[in-house]
Design a protein around this motif. Structure first.
Motif, short mmCIF file in Angstrom:
data_model
loop_
_atom_site.label_atom_id
_atom_site.label_comp_id
_atom_site.label_asym_id
_atom_site.label_seq_id
_atom_site.Cartn_x
_atom_site.Cartn_y
_atom_site.Cartn_z
N SER A 38 5.27 3.12 -0.93
CA SER A 38 5.21 1.91 -0.10
C SER A 38 4.05 1.91 0.87
O SER A 38 3.83 0.90 1.56
CB SER A 38 6.53 1.74 0.67
OG SER A 38 6.85 2.91 1.40
N PRO A 74 -0.48 -4.29 -0.76
CA PRO A 74 0.01 -5.27 -1.74
C PRO A 74 -0.92 -5.43 -2.93
O PRO A 74 -0.47 -5.51 -4.07
CB PRO A 74 0.11 -6.56 -0.92
CG PRO A 74 0.31 -6.11 0.49
CD PRO A 74 -0.48 -4.85 0.62
N ILE A 102 -0.64 -2.47 -5.42
CA ILE A 102 0.57 -2.54 -6.24
C ILE A 102 0.40 -3.60 -7.34
O ILE A 102 0.75 -3.38 -8.51
CB ILE A 102 1.80 -2.86 -5.37
CG1 ILE A 102 2.17 -1.65 -4.50
CG2 ILE A 102 2.99 -3.29 -6.23
CD1 ILE A 102 2.70 -0.46 -5.30
N GLU A 103 -0.14 -4.75 -6.98
CA GLU A 103 -0.34 -5.82 -7.96
C GLU A 103 -1.31 -5.38 -9.06
O GLU A 103 -1.11 -5.67 -10.24
CB GLU A 103 -0.85 -7.08 -7.26
CG GLU A 103 0.23 -7.75 -6.41
CD GLU A 103 -0.32 -8.85 -5.50
OE1 GLU A 103 -1.57 -8.90 -5.33
OE2 GLU A 103 0.48 -9.63 -4.95
N ILE A 138 10.89 1.01 -6.84
CA ILE A 138 9.87 1.63 -6.00
C ILE A 138 10.55 2.38 -4.87
O ILE A 138 11.50 1.90 -4.27
CB ILE A 138 8.86 0.60 -5.44
CG1 ILE A 138 7.68 1.30 -4.76
CG2 ILE A 138 9.52 -0.39 -4.48
CD1 ILE A 138 6.52 0.38 -4.40
N LYS A 187 3.98 -6.84 1.76
CA LYS A 187 4.27 -5.83 0.75
C LYS A 187 5.50 -6.21 -0.07
O LYS A 187 5.51 -6.12 -1.30
CB LYS A 187 4.46 -4.46 1.39
CG LYS A 187 3.17 -3.81 1.89
CD LYS A 187 3.44 -2.41 2.44
CE LYS A 187 2.15 -1.78 2.93
NZ LYS A 187 2.37 -0.40 3.46
N TRP A 229 5.74 -6.86 -4.08
CA TRP A 229 6.65 -6.14 -4.97
C TRP A 229 7.43 -7.10 -5.85
O TRP A 229 7.55 -6.89 -7.05
CB TRP A 229 7.61 -5.27 -4.16
CG TRP A 229 6.94 -4.21 -3.34
CD1 TRP A 229 5.64 -3.78 -3.45
CD2 TRP A 229 7.52 -3.45 -2.29
NE1 TRP A 229 5.38 -2.81 -2.52
CE2 TRP A 229 6.51 -2.57 -1.79
CE3 TRP A 229 8.78 -3.42 -1.69
CZ2 TRP A 229 6.76 -1.69 -0.74
CZ3 TRP A 229 9.03 -2.53 -0.66
CH2 TRP A 229 8.01 -1.68 -0.20
N ARG A 230 7.92 -8.16 -5.24
CA ARG A 230 8.67 -9.15 -6.04
C ARG A 230 7.76 -9.81 -7.05
O ARG A 230 8.14 -10.01 -8.20
CB ARG A 230 9.30 -10.20 -5.12
CG ARG A 230 10.50 -9.67 -4.33
CD ARG A 230 11.25 -10.80 -3.64
NE ARG A 230 11.79 -11.73 -4.64
CZ ARG A 230 12.94 -11.53 -5.28
NH1 ARG A 230 13.66 -10.46 -5.05
NH2 ARG A 230 13.37 -12.42 -6.15
N ILE A 287 9.05 -5.86 -9.36
CA ILE A 287 9.94 -4.80 -8.85
C ILE A 287 11.27 -5.42 -8.44
O ILE A 287 11.31 -6.41 -7.70
CB ILE A 287 9.27 -4.08 -7.67
CG1 ILE A 287 8.04 -3.31 -8.16
CG2 ILE A 287 10.25 -3.15 -6.96
CD1 ILE A 287 7.15 -2.75 -7.07
N ILE A 343 14.96 -1.19 -5.07
CA ILE A 343 14.32 -0.48 -3.96
C ILE A 343 15.11 0.78 -3.67
O ILE A 343 16.34 0.76 -3.60
CB ILE A 343 14.28 -1.35 -2.69
CG1 ILE A 343 13.63 -2.71 -2.96
CG2 ILE A 343 13.57 -0.61 -1.56
CD1 ILE A 343 12.16 -2.66 -3.27
#
Length: 387
Positions: free
Chosen positions: A69, A73, A76-77, A97, A108, A112-113, A117, A120
């Motif tokens: 984490s 952002p 992660i993308e 994650i 963030k 993730w959504r 993801i 959690i």
């Protein structure tokens, strides 16, 4: 789709804000430049699997660490865009994650959504700030609550909370308070692990076999306290509707961790990233664990893997037993015969009889499972299935 082989993916993010005192995982702090270098390399590794795994479909992805984490952002993308180009990922895949309180922002969570993801895993460990400080955690319980409610606001509906028992200075009362406080928040899943003193950690220097006992530090709970803590865990969580489905894991109905269940059922998995382990086509191997060597291998197409182990049938039988018996439902005689073409009793008849006689195994009808006493000394039981 039905003809494709099932595959799980594990992605290792080796960075954290600060190394915890008990942690022996492959992780360390890293600056922004190093994080981006690693993400770029991880994506390059992912691209390299585009042709090799066309016969597979991915059912679960787990992003662990370290502290995944702390990535941005955008990072992660970028990682998940690369994954979707290289692998066929099921529409209903479970995608987890790991994160630590205090490292999550709304941006963030939105990323993730957007990346897909849907699960959690929060590393809380305790609701007692003194115990958190003892462990070397960077957050407080108050920061955990802020993070937890932010994730709920962002409509994450599958949340796990990690807890650690047998912390130095911990009492049965403080552990029960942690359990009840977390259970009242109603996360879908709770993992409750007992602290293990690992070599190479500050805790080993303080509490290991060769360590000098220092009166200035809180003592580890004795065996009687550990036993009480252990017994309280299942009893209290059951009150709140959590089913114990594996030695250290509890879930609301339908929220068992599919990724971990894949490990225990020996589903093939591919580890991506520094030091990540894999099980593919009856072979275990691991990515290079030295950072510079890993980076060099990916970009210069050198040998990326180390510690190869080709499993023979005896190895597979052993793993079938001690991984399968971690689950509360145990193992199936029919599944054993389907995997190995032999009756379970033909291979392990003497062990099954003796362990059942000792009250450590329950062998009923089609299934074999640990008894309550067997769970208490599960490592002893597992050793009996080594061929």
């Amino acid at each position: 789709m039905s003809k494709r082989r099932t595959l799980e993916l594990y992605l290792h993010i080796p960075f954290c804000v600060k190394k915890c005192a008990y942690c022996d995982f492959l992780s360390a702090p890293g600056d922004e430049e190093k994080k981006q270098e690693y993400v770029d390399t991880l994506i390059e590794e992912i691209k390299g699997y585009r042709n090799a795994y066309q016969d597979y479909h991915v059912t679960t992805i787990f992003v662990g660490g370290g502290t995944p984490s702390i990535l941005s952002p955008v990072q992660i993308e970028q990682i998940f865009a690369a994954l979707r180009k290289s692998f066929e990922i099921d529409t209903g895949a479970e995608i987890t994650i790991e994160m630590n309180p205090g490292t999550v922002t709304e941006k963030k969570a939105d990323a993730w959504r957007s990346a897909g993801i849907n699960r959690i895993s929060i590393g809380l460990q305790s609701v007692n700030d003194r115990e958190l400080q003892m462990l070397g955690r960077i957050h407080t319980y108050g920061q955990f609550l802020q993070t937890y409610f932010l994730l709920r606001k962002k409509e994450f509906t599958n949340v796990n909370v990690d807890l650690i028992s047998a912390i130095p200075g911990q009492t049965p009362e403080s552990w029960r308070k942690t359990l009840r406080t977390v259970a009242e928040l109603q996360p879908e899943h709770i993992s409750a692990y007992s602290l293990i003193i690992e070599e190479g950690t500050p805790f080993y220097e303080w509490y290991g076999e060769s360590a000098e006992k220092q009166k200035v530090r809180p003592a580890l709970p004795d065996e009687d306290i550990e036993r009480l803590i252990y017994e309280d865990t299942e009893r209290l969580l059951k009150e709140y509707g959590y089913n114990r489905y594996e030695i250290s894991n509890y879930a609301k109905k339908g929220y068992e961790c599919r990724h971990n269940e894949g490990y225990w059922q020996r589903i093939e998995y591919l580890g991506i990233g520094l030091g990540a382990s894999s099980l593919i086509d009856k072979q275990r191997f691991r990515n290079l664990s030295k950072y510079d060597a890993y980076i060099d291998a990916v970009w210069n197409q050198k040998e990326l893997h180390e510690e190869y182990e080709k499993l023979d049938q005896a190895d597979e039988m052993e793993e079938f037993m001690f991984l399968g018996l971690r689950r509360m439902e145990g193992i199936s005689r029919a599944d054993f015969k389907k995997c190995f073409g032999k009756e379970l009793e033909r291979i392990y008849g003497d062990q099954l009889w003796k362990l059942e006689e000792d009250g450590l195994l329950e062998c009923k009808n089609e299934r074999v499972r640990l008894t309550k006493r067997g769970i208490d000394i599960s490592n002893y039981v597992f050793e009996k299935f080594l061929l």
